[in-house]
Every structure is written in structure tokens, then in C-alpha cells.
Design a protein around this motif. Sequence first.
Motif, PDB file in Angstrom:
ATOM      1  N   LYS A 291      58.009  29.549  13.961  1.00  0.00           N
ATOM      2  CA  LYS A 291      56.914  30.522  13.643  1.00  0.00           C
ATOM      3  C   LYS A 291      57.016  31.876  14.164  1.00  0.00           C
TER       4      LYS A 291
ATOM      5  N   THR B   3      49.429  27.706  21.332  1.00  0.00           N
ATOM      6  CA  THR B   3      49.075  26.009  21.445  1.00  0.00           C
ATOM      7  C   THR B   3      50.361  25.205  21.317  1.00  0.00           C
ATOM      8  N   LEU B   4      51.332  25.214  20.578  1.00  0.00           N
ATOM      9  CA  LEU B   4      52.475  24.629  20.298  1.00  0.00           C
ATOM     10  C   LEU B   4      53.091  24.532  21.535  1.00  0.00           C
TER      11      LEU B   4
ATOM     12  N   ALA C  85      45.237  34.771  15.209  1.00  0.00           N
ATOM     13  CA  ALA C  85      45.310  33.347  14.916  1.00  0.00           C
ATOM     14  C   ALA C  85      46.583  32.562  14.970  1.00  0.00           C
ATOM     15  N   LEU C  86      47.565  33.458  14.488  1.00  0.00           N
ATOM     16  CA  LEU C  86      49.170  32.771  14.488  1.00  0.00           C
ATOM     17  C   LEU C  86      49.511  32.893  16.058  1.00  0.00           C
TER      18      LEU C  86
ATOM     19  N   ASN D  27      47.795  32.492  18.700  1.00  0.00           N
ATOM     20  CA  ASN D  27      47.234  31.182  19.537  1.00  0.00           C
ATOM     21  C   ASN D  27      47.753  30.079  18.847  1.00  0.00           C
ATOM     22  N   GLU D  28      47.943  30.007  17.744  1.00  0.00           N
ATOM     23  CA  GLU D  28      48.741  28.520  17.198  1.00  0.00           C
ATOM     24  C   GLU D  28      50.000  28.435  17.927  1.00  0.00           C
TER      25      GLU D  28
END
Length: 375
Positions: free
Chosen positions: A33, A20-21, A13-14, A16-17
Motif C-alpha cells: 500500500k 494496523t497491518l 485513514a490509509l 492508520n490502515e
Amino acid sequence: MRKSVEMKKQLDALKNEIKTLQAAGKVNEAHGKLDELNTMKNAVTVQEAIEQEEMENFAGNPLEHTVTVDNSVMKNRVFNKQILNMPLTEDEKKYATNAVGTPGQAGGIKSKGGYLLPEEQFNRLIEYRSGLIALKDLCEVIPVTRRSGSIPTTVEDDSELINFDELNDISKKDINFAQISYNVGTYGEIIPVANELLEDIDIDLISVIGRRFVRKGINTENSKIIALLQTLTPKAGDSYDDIKTALNVSLDPAISATAVIITNQNGFDYLDQVKLDNGLPLLQPVLTDPTKKQLSGRIIHVVKNERLSDVSGAHPFFVGDMAEFCKFFDREQVTVDLSTDAGFNMNAAMLRAIERFDVQKADVKAMVYLQITPA
């Protein structure tokens, strides 16, 4: 579910985040991150090492890690580990299920593999059959342990005992025997199972197989039995009176006394709408089972039109004793196997469930096939 699996999901999930950013042009936020990403990767590695050590310690020292587990849960766990090709502890080996391929199990099956469903789960399959229309229940079910073989049966004999005087020799008469040969067929189903579901080692696989496998199994059994019934030579008729004639004349009285009537939805609808001269319906309810009806005391079993269709507008009726007509040779086994490769593109494993049976005619005079076209 193991903690490492949950942590991997958080790691994905991280990732993918961050992607996305980056795609949105927020490079600085994405870069901020990275430290969190590296920390989480290290945490997953540590957790996997801990779980591996715990597994090895448990396997190597089972007495030091004794946990009281319900037998049914333990059997499910061991069965699942066998399917997933995971090592068993010494304690778990006591619950291991026989693999197909051991003597007396595989028969003529070329591809060895899979495991026989444990008794607890097999009984669940039997429970799932309840309420479904299974023609197998009307036949004589004969459990077999071999893929093929034969059983002896006597032929029809209308002769009588011979009267003799007390001091005379008893007259002797040979008993004629016949044989019914069988050759068990293999019928199965492929069911995709999400990999996440298989992470739970205690899962009851029968909940995955469940009603879908049973329903398809009954459909297959019914099709084979109906095909056997349709090998009989049909007799044309134009009224429900032909059914009564079959019961009163065509069948042996002993067979007629235990007879049933099998028809399709159209045939049942025809009988159900008949009113006698006194205004009462032809069919009467079965007191022990209000969902069923009977004609002349013989219970009517209804099959879907799609499974048993009309023939040129004529409704099919099979009248007689199914237990005398059809022998159902049942291996009474369900074999389950799993492939983790076949469903790679679906992130799923493919679960294969197989049952084995055969149906054969015995006494062909025990059943009459009618095709009735109402006048």
C-alpha cells in the motif's frame, strides 16, 4: 469543507490502515500500500496548490469572480474569517465587523481582541432568550455605550403645585436630582469547537454559542438582580395576607398598580395551594398567558429554589415595581474571540463569548422584601 481537507482525512485513514497491518505482522500487505500512500500524498499537495491559487486569484481579482451571496451568509463568512484571522477580499471588507479595541468599543478592557457579534446573530441570541425566565425583562433596561458612567434621576417629591393669582409672580421651587452610577462588568463563556467544524467558513457561529451561552447569561443576570433585591431589609410574615398588606399599604399606590411578585418554587407552591373560604384558589390564571398566575392582579414570577432559596424555612417574596427599583445597564453587545492554541490536545479551538452589563438600585421604596413562614 475544502476538498484538500477531505483528502487529508482519507490519507490519515490509509496511514492508520498500514500501521494496523504492520502491527498484525502483515508486512507484505502493508508494503503493497506504499505506492497508494505516496500517490495520495502527491494528490493532496496538488489539490492544496490549486486551492491556494484559486484563493489568490479570487482575492486579487474580485470582479472576475463575482458570486451572488445572501447578505446574511456573507456577513457570517466574513465574521468567521475575521475570527480565524484569514485575509478578506475587498468585497468582503464591506461586511467586516468592528473589532474590540477600536474607539468606543474597548473601554477599560485591557486585552484587546475579538469581534462584536453581527446584528443577525445577535438577534438570534435575543430569540433564544424567549421562553426563559429572565428577570432582566422586568427591570428598566438602559442601553449604554461606555463602560462606566452615571445617569440623573429625580428624588421623591410629594409637594404640590402652588396656587397664584394671574398677575402675581410664579413661586419657584428647585427640583432635586440624584445620580445612579454604573460600572459595566464583563461576563463570558469558553466553548470548545471542533476544528473540523471551523473548516466550514459559512457556519453560523451562533449555532455553536446558541442556547448554552444564553442560558448561562440569563442565570448570571438573574443572580446579580436577586443579589440586589436581597440587599433590602426583609420583613417577617406568616401569611399571604402580608403580601396584600405590602400591596395595599407599604407601596405607593402608583407603584402597587404596576407591581409584580417574585418568589421561589417553594413560595409559589405555598400560594398555589391556598384555598379561600368559598373553596376557590387564591391564585388566578393570567388570561393572556395561561402558564402564569396572579395574586390580586399582580403576576407572579417564579425563580428556581437553587437560585433563590428559603431563609430558615421562610419563603422569600419580593413585591413591587422592578422597573422602578432596578436599572439594568446593558452594553447590548456580545464579543466573540477564538484561540486555536488553547485546545491543541483536543483538536479543537476555544471560542470565547462575552457580554457586558451592570445592575443598580434606583427607587428602593418601589420594592418590599417579605420572608413568610406559613403559620
